[in-house]
Design a protein around this motif. Structure first.
Motif, short mmCIF file in Angstrom:
data_model
loop_
_atom_site.label_atom_id
_atom_site.label_comp_id
_atom_site.label_asym_id
_atom_site.label_seq_id
_atom_site.Cartn_x
_atom_site.Cartn_y
_atom_site.Cartn_z
N LEU A 1 45.26 43.22 36.59
CA LEU A 1 45.59 44.72 37.72
C LEU A 1 45.09 45.71 36.46
CD1 LEU A 1 48.76 45.21 38.86
CD2 LEU A 1 49.23 45.92 35.77
N GLY A 2 44.65 45.95 38.14
CA GLY A 2 44.10 47.40 37.48
C GLY A 2 41.87 47.91 37.59
N SER A 3 42.26 46.06 38.48
CA SER A 3 40.54 46.06 38.50
C SER A 3 40.11 46.21 39.87
CB SER A 3 40.25 45.00 37.54
OG SER A 3 40.45 44.39 36.25
N TYR A 4 39.19 46.68 39.96
CA TYR A 4 39.16 47.14 41.60
C TYR A 4 37.44 46.17 42.01
CZ TYR A 4 42.26 50.84 41.06
OH TYR A 4 44.01 51.14 41.31
N TYR A 5 37.33 45.60 42.67
CA TYR A 5 36.13 45.40 43.94
C TYR A 5 36.50 46.12 45.14
CZ TYR A 5 32.42 42.25 45.63
OH TYR A 5 31.89 41.93 46.11
N ASN A 6 34.65 46.54 45.06
CA ASN A 6 34.35 47.47 46.20
C ASN A 6 35.46 48.79 46.13
OD1 ASN A 6 31.38 46.91 46.89
ND2 ASN A 6 32.76 44.82 47.64
N GLU A 7 36.61 48.85 45.08
CA GLU A 7 36.99 50.20 44.84
C GLU A 7 38.82 49.68 45.78
OE1 GLU A 7 35.49 53.57 47.25
OE2 GLU A 7 33.93 54.25 45.03
N ILE A 8 39.06 48.22 45.74
CA ILE A 8 40.24 48.01 46.15
C ILE A 8 40.32 46.95 45.10
CG2 ILE A 8 41.39 46.27 48.63
CD1 ILE A 8 38.63 47.06 50.22
N HIS A 9 42.08 47.31 45.47
CA HIS A 9 42.21 46.67 44.49
C HIS A 9 42.38 44.82 44.32
CE1 HIS A 9 45.61 45.44 41.42
NE2 HIS A 9 45.02 45.76 40.47
N THR A 10 42.08 44.18 43.01
CA THR A 10 42.24 43.02 43.58
C THR A 10 43.97 42.50 43.54
OG1 THR A 10 42.55 42.50 41.22
CG2 THR A 10 40.39 41.90 41.58
N GLY A 11 43.64 41.22 44.30
CA GLY A 11 45.34 40.37 44.22
C GLY A 11 45.17 41.18 45.90
N THR A 12 44.97 41.52 46.01
CA THR A 12 44.82 42.06 48.06
C THR A 12 44.29 41.97 48.92
OG1 THR A 12 43.63 44.37 47.61
CG2 THR A 12 45.55 44.92 47.23
N PHE A 13 43.04 41.44 49.03
CA PHE A 13 41.80 40.82 49.69
C PHE A 13 42.65 39.64 49.94
CE2 PHE A 13 39.42 43.09 46.55
CZ PHE A 13 38.48 43.70 47.21
N GLY A 14 43.23 38.49 49.43
CA GLY A 14 43.19 36.95 49.88
C GLY A 14 44.85 36.49 50.29
N ARG A 15 44.63 35.73 51.33
CA ARG A 15 46.66 36.10 51.75
C ARG A 15 47.61 36.48 51.01
NH1 ARG A 15 48.55 31.54 56.11
NH2 ARG A 15 46.04 31.69 57.07
N ILE A 16 46.99 36.10 50.07
CA ILE A 16 48.28 36.71 48.42
C ILE A 16 48.30 36.29 47.76
CG2 ILE A 16 50.77 35.03 47.78
CD1 ILE A 16 51.18 33.59 50.55
N GLY A 17 48.11 37.94 46.94
CA GLY A 17 47.62 37.71 45.37
C GLY A 17 48.48 37.32 44.42
N VAL A 18 48.21 37.28 43.44
CA VAL A 18 49.36 36.67 42.30
C VAL A 18 48.90 38.00 40.75
CG1 VAL A 18 50.62 35.35 40.76
CG2 VAL A 18 50.34 35.35 43.21
N ILE A 19 50.18 38.53 39.83
CA ILE A 19 49.59 39.28 39.27
C ILE A 19 50.60 38.54 38.04
CG2 ILE A 19 49.26 41.45 37.98
CD1 ILE A 19 49.66 42.43 40.33
N SER A 20 49.83 38.27 36.88
CA SER A 20 51.09 38.59 35.37
C SER A 20 51.28 38.92 34.72
CB SER A 20 50.55 36.89 35.00
OG SER A 20 51.11 36.96 34.07
N PHE A 21 52.95 39.60 34.10
CA PHE A 21 53.12 40.29 33.40
C PHE A 21 53.88 39.76 31.87
CE2 PHE A 21 54.56 42.21 37.53
CZ PHE A 21 53.00 42.96 37.80
N ASN A 22 53.16 39.13 31.57
CA ASN A 22 53.06 38.05 30.31
C ASN A 22 53.03 39.02 29.32
OD1 ASN A 22 53.55 35.35 28.74
ND2 ASN A 22 51.28 34.94 27.50
N GLY A 23 53.78 38.75 27.99
CA GLY A 23 53.38 39.54 26.90
C GLY A 23 52.38 40.27 26.13
N ASN A 24 51.13 39.43 26.70
CA ASN A 24 49.30 39.65 26.24
C ASN A 24 48.55 40.61 27.08
OD1 ASN A 24 49.33 37.06 27.98
ND2 ASN A 24 47.93 36.16 26.45
N LYS A 25 49.54 40.41 28.39
CA LYS A 25 48.94 41.40 29.40
C LYS A 25 48.95 42.86 29.49
CE LYS A 25 48.02 37.59 31.95
NZ LYS A 25 48.06 36.56 31.08
N VAL A 26 47.72 43.61 30.38
CA VAL A 26 47.47 44.92 29.83
C VAL A 26 48.53 45.73 30.00
CG1 VAL A 26 46.54 46.71 31.24
CG2 VAL A 26 45.14 44.60 31.18
#
Length: 383
Positions: free
Chosen positions: A193-218
């Motif tokens: 979360l908060g990372s970009y590839y070619n100025e596009i946010h990760t997780g939005t390139f594939g058919r579906i993207g998945v993010i985690s909000f576990n206690g140790n994440k950003v």
């Protein structure tokens, strides 16, 4: 002073902690967390229905550029559901990287499918497009617009690349290769979360993207995950399945297919919304820490993992590469005994007993990294 002591000094100076224990990655709560949690409790909507769930989904979609976002109770459940929505079925095979967190391989197993492990690139730590194409060329043939493993006769139903420690992999190349073989890509962006590839946010390139909000994440919701979609119809299907596939009705309990209790409680969403409001500050602080580390480790001739080309990393977990496995193990022992938490990269998936019989490509890069990489303290330091 030996090199290990110098590294510890660098870490302690950056965290302004000359003696106290320094964790690997602790959460930061400096915003509206308590306010929103109190609002949630006062409303009595503390379970899976409430305004914070809706707002959190909307704000994450807006932040990442996804058309729609759907919350889940954790990232592993989100990845499991994403694979089901991508069409993965029992006895199918799913391509992923050997260097990843266990959740990636576990989610594949939840579908009754089998993982096939491909190597990573040393610069991204993520799935290698070159190794992926090599493996597909050697092992797969196209039948009826489907990719079939020539060795097992099984369908390759999906590919799951992972953005390791928040560093984007070459996701556009991976998708281009997979498209040739009719293989949908489910993007494991749990750590990015908060990372970009070619100025596009990760997780939005594939058919579906998945993010985690576990206690140790950003940023964290305590526990939690999110699915990102560029297809609104697929997102609605996901929301339906996460709520036990219950059909809308004021009082009737009708369910039209097998569903899952993967709903995020309103309490967690309230926490997440407050965290998301602060994310730019979190990312700025993490980038500053990474830049400090990079300069200071250069002086010690220690290799610091920096963001790949064409990328902007969130620097979730900072990492260094040591000389070999022996030095790695000595460093882990020394730092943890001296109050600075460090850890090795995960054990390669194919080395775990439940996946020891999985088909693998050449994993020389993953093996090389696993022998040398160590994560060092990476918490947000707010000035």
């Amino acid at each position: 002073m030996n090199k290990f002591s110098e590294i510890i000094n660098i870490i302690r100076q950056n965290f302004n902690q000359p003696e106290d224990f320094i964790p690997l990655h602790a959460p930061t709560f400096n915003g509206n967390e308590k306010k929103y949690l109190n609002e949630c409790i006062d409303s009595t909507f503390v379970s899976s229905v409430g305004k914070f769930v809706d707002r959190f989904e909307e704000e994450v979609a807006k932040y990442t550029g996804a058309i729609k976002a759907v919350v889940c109770v954790n990232g592993t459940n989100a990845l499991h559901l994403a694979l089901l929505l991508a069409g993965v079925e029992r006895d199918d095979e799913v391509l992923t990287q050997a260097l990843t967190f266990i959740a990636t391989a576990n989610a594949i197993s939840y579908c009754g499918a089998r993982p096939v492990f491909i190597d990573v690139d040393k610069d991204t730590l993520g799935l290698s497009p070159g190794k992926l194409e090599d493996w597909l060329t050697q092992n797969v043939e196209i039948r009826n617009q489907g990719a079939i493993n020539k060795t097992t006769g099984k369908k390759i139903a999906a590919c799951v690349p992972m953005h390791t420690f928040g560093h984007p992999c070459q996701i556009d190349e991976i998708i281009s290769i997979c498209n040739k073989y009719y293989i949908p890509v489910v993007e494991d962006a749990a750590e990015s979360l908060g990372s970009y590839y070619n100025e596009i946010h990760t997780g939005t390139f594939g058919r579906i993207g998945v993010i985690s909000f576990n206690g140790n994440k950003v940023m964290t919701t305590g526990g939690g995950g999110m699915l990102l979609f560029n297809n609104e119809e697929l997102a609605h299907k996901a929301k339906h399945l996460t709520t036990q596939a219950k059909m809308p009705h004021k009082w009737e309990f009708m369910h039209d297919e097998i569903g899952y209790n993967y709903r995020m409680p309103n309490l967690n969403a309230a926490l997440g919304l407050a965290q998301l409001e602060q994310i730019e500050g979190f990312l700025k602080a993490k980038r500053k820490l990474a830049e400090n580390y990079k300069e200071e480790f250069k002086r010690l001739n220690v290799h610091f993992i920096s963001e790949p080309v064409n990328s902007k990393s969130n620097y979730w977990l900072n990492a260094i590469l040591l000389k070999d496995r022996n030095e790695r193990d000595e460093f882990l022992k020394f730092t943890n005994e001296h109050g600075v938490m460090t850890r090795p990269v995960w054990e390669l998936m194919n080395r775990l007993p439940m996946f020891s019989n999985a088909q693998c490509g050449d994993l020389s890069n993953a093996e090389w990294i696993a022998d040398r990489l160590v994560n060092i303290p990476s918490s947000v330091i707010l000035q």
